[in-house]
Design a protein around this motif. Structure first.
Motif, short mmCIF file in Angstrom:
data_model
loop_
_atom_site.label_atom_id
_atom_site.label_comp_id
_atom_site.label_asym_id
_atom_site.label_seq_id
_atom_site.Cartn_x
_atom_site.Cartn_y
_atom_site.Cartn_z
N ARG A 37 -75.07 -10.38 61.42
CA ARG A 37 -75.61 -11.46 60.86
C ARG A 37 -74.47 -12.79 60.80
O ARG A 37 -74.96 -13.83 60.75
CB ARG A 37 -75.64 -11.09 59.17
N ASN A 63 -75.31 -25.18 49.32
CA ASN A 63 -75.46 -24.45 47.91
C ASN A 63 -74.33 -24.20 47.42
O ASN A 63 -73.51 -23.06 47.76
CB ASN A 63 -76.27 -22.96 48.60
N THR A 64 -74.07 -25.15 46.82
CA THR A 64 -72.77 -25.07 45.72
C THR A 64 -73.30 -24.46 44.41
O THR A 64 -72.79 -23.35 43.83
CB THR A 64 -71.98 -26.33 45.64
N SER A 98 -77.77 -16.11 57.04
CA SER A 98 -77.88 -14.95 56.07
C SER A 98 -76.57 -14.95 55.27
O SER A 98 -75.46 -15.03 55.30
CB SER A 98 -77.67 -13.78 57.08
N GLY A 99 -77.08 -14.75 54.01
CA GLY A 99 -76.15 -14.79 52.73
C GLY A 99 -75.92 -16.10 52.07
O GLY A 99 -75.01 -16.28 51.13
N VAL A 100 -76.40 -17.13 52.79
CA VAL A 100 -76.10 -18.43 52.09
C VAL A 100 -76.65 -18.74 50.66
O VAL A 100 -76.29 -19.43 49.86
CB VAL A 100 -76.54 -19.49 53.18
N GLY A 101 -77.74 -17.75 50.46
CA GLY A 101 -78.36 -18.00 49.20
C GLY A 101 -80.02 -18.70 49.06
O GLY A 101 -80.32 -19.02 48.16
N LYS A 102 -80.57 -18.67 50.33
CA LYS A 102 -81.81 -19.03 50.27
C LYS A 102 -82.79 -18.26 49.30
O LYS A 102 -83.55 -18.83 48.62
CB LYS A 102 -82.25 -18.61 51.77
N SER A 103 -82.88 -16.74 49.35
CA SER A 103 -83.66 -16.30 48.50
C SER A 103 -83.50 -16.64 47.06
O SER A 103 -84.21 -16.69 46.16
CB SER A 103 -83.42 -14.51 48.51
N THR A 104 -82.01 -16.49 46.82
CA THR A 104 -81.55 -16.95 45.22
C THR A 104 -82.02 -18.13 44.78
O THR A 104 -82.42 -18.42 43.70
CB THR A 104 -79.92 -16.98 45.24
N ARG A 134 -72.73 -9.31 48.58
CA ARG A 134 -74.24 -8.88 48.00
C ARG A 134 -74.30 -7.25 48.24
O ARG A 134 -75.12 -6.55 47.50
CB ARG A 134 -75.16 -9.64 48.94
N ARG A 160 -70.23 -14.09 50.23
CA ARG A 160 -71.61 -13.90 49.47
C ARG A 160 -72.34 -12.77 50.37
O ARG A 160 -72.70 -11.87 49.66
CB ARG A 160 -72.48 -15.12 49.77
N1 ATP Z 1 -74.60 -20.79 44.74
C1 ATP Z 1 -74.22 -19.70 44.73
N2 ATP Z 1 -72.87 -19.35 44.39
C2 ATP Z 1 -72.28 -18.24 44.32
N3 ATP Z 1 -73.16 -17.23 44.88
C3 ATP Z 1 -74.23 -17.35 45.25
C4 ATP Z 1 -74.92 -18.68 45.35
N4 ATP Z 1 -76.16 -18.60 45.85
C5 ATP Z 1 -76.41 -17.39 46.23
N5 ATP Z 1 -75.13 -16.51 45.72
C6 ATP Z 1 -75.14 -15.19 46.23
O1 ATP Z 1 -74.97 -15.06 47.47
C7 ATP Z 1 -75.54 -13.87 48.00
C8 ATP Z 1 -76.43 -13.82 49.06
O2 ATP Z 1 -77.62 -14.59 48.61
P1 ATP Z 1 -79.11 -14.46 49.18
O3 ATP Z 1 -79.31 -12.89 49.33
O4 ATP Z 1 -79.90 -15.36 48.25
O5 ATP Z 1 -78.92 -15.26 50.56
P2 ATP Z 1 -80.26 -15.29 51.74
O6 ATP Z 1 -79.62 -16.59 52.07
O7 ATP Z 1 -81.46 -15.09 51.19
O8 ATP Z 1 -79.50 -14.08 52.91
P3 ATP Z 1 -80.42 -13.47 54.01
O9 ATP Z 1 -80.97 -14.30 54.82
O10 ATP Z 1 -79.59 -12.24 54.30
O11 ATP Z 1 -81.73 -12.82 53.25
C9 ATP Z 1 -76.31 -13.21 46.65
O12 ATP Z 1 -75.20 -12.12 46.03
C10 ATP Z 1 -76.23 -14.34 45.70
O13 ATP Z 1 -76.23 -13.81 44.40
#
Ligand code: ATP
Ligand SMILES: Nc1nc2c(ncn2[C@@H]2O[C@H](COP(=O)(O)O)[C@@H](O)[C@H]2O)c(=O)[nH]1
Length: 197
Positions: A160, A180-181, A26-32, A149, A145
């Motif tokens: 989480r 995810n850099t 959670s928070g790694v950035g999957k949705s982004t 968020r 991250r």
């Molecule tokens: N490569 C990146 N560099 C910096 N910040 C990032 C990057 N990718 C995502 N983020 C930021 O990290 C936060 C978490 O991203 P996101 O909501 O996409 O995570 P997620 O993996 O989908 O989380 P979850 O599983 O909780 O839904 C957001 O604020 C997003 O803008």
């Protein structure tokens, strides 16, 4: 449950599309990453999950999730409407089965964004699924991250992060890891994986 957008397929004619699962803490950035990929390639089909979690500000029913209550989720399970489901940090999440099978039968690539437990279940039931693990550049950056968020209360963030430790330890179960850099780079790599034979 309503389907999401369709369009011109990005799939070359000689490629047999298959199911791609994107998981990671959670928070790694999957949705982004997925949102960026779909802003460039809106034709890529993403499964919309059902969840008992309450919507965050800006999340829309049928777009980000199908938001249901516990009773409705129980019915989805009882009626066999979910391809997989899991409890994650106090809420339940599941993948509607029919929409996924319809897309695969139509020869379209399918993307699921789900947790580790769901990825394991998909692996058991669909052996040609490709499992992609999205990893953070570091633990500290993951915490930054998830906290930055600003969508979860501190105790939920703790739950989480506890789950994240388990998910990170399971990376070797996946076919591929993407770090995810850069959102743009990972989105490009993910699309390339989805279109690989
Ligand atoms: N490569 C990146 N560099 C910096 N910040 C990032 C990057 N990718 C995502 N983020 C930021 O990290 C936060 C978490 O991203 P996101 O909501 O996409 O995570 P997620 O993996 O989908 O989380 P979850 O599983 O909780 O839904 C957001 O604020 C997003 O803008
Ligand atoms: N097993 C499943 N996991 C899912 C599904 N849809 C989303 N998720 C995962 O849940 C967590 C938390 O999501 P959030 O939106 O509350 O931050 C995250 O890892 C998602 O990938 C699903 O259908 N099945």
């Amino acid at each position: 449950m309503a389907a999401t957008s369709r369009g011109t397929s990005p799939v070359p004619p000689d490629v047999r599309p298959r199911l791609t699962v994107l998981s990671g803490p959670s928070g790694v950035g999957k949705s982004t990453v997925v949102a960026h990929m779909r802003s460039v390639h809106p034709e890529v089909w993403l499964s919309v999950s059902a969840t008992t979690r309450k919507p965050r500000p800006g999340e829309r029913n049928g777009v980000h999730y199908f938001f249901v209550d516990d009773e409705e989720f129980d019915k989805l399970i009882a009626n066999g409407e979910l391809l997989e489901w899991a409890e994650f940090a106090g809420n339940r999440y599941g993948t509607p089965r029919r929409a996924v099978l319809d897309r695969l039968e139509a020869g379209e690539p399918v993307l699921l964004e789900i947790d580790l437990q769901g990825a394991r279940l998909v692996r058991q039931s669909m052996d040609d699924a490709r499992l992609v693990f999205l990893a953070p550049p570091s633990w500290e950056e993951l915490v930054r991250r998830l906290t930055g968020r600003g969508t979860e209360a501190p105790e939920v963030i703790e739950r989480r992060l506890a789950a994240a430790k388990i998910e990170l330890a399971a990376e070797a179960e996946f076919d591929t890891t993407l770090v995810n850099t850069s959102v743009e780079d990972v989105a490009r790599e993910l699309l390339a994986l989805m279109l690989q034979a």
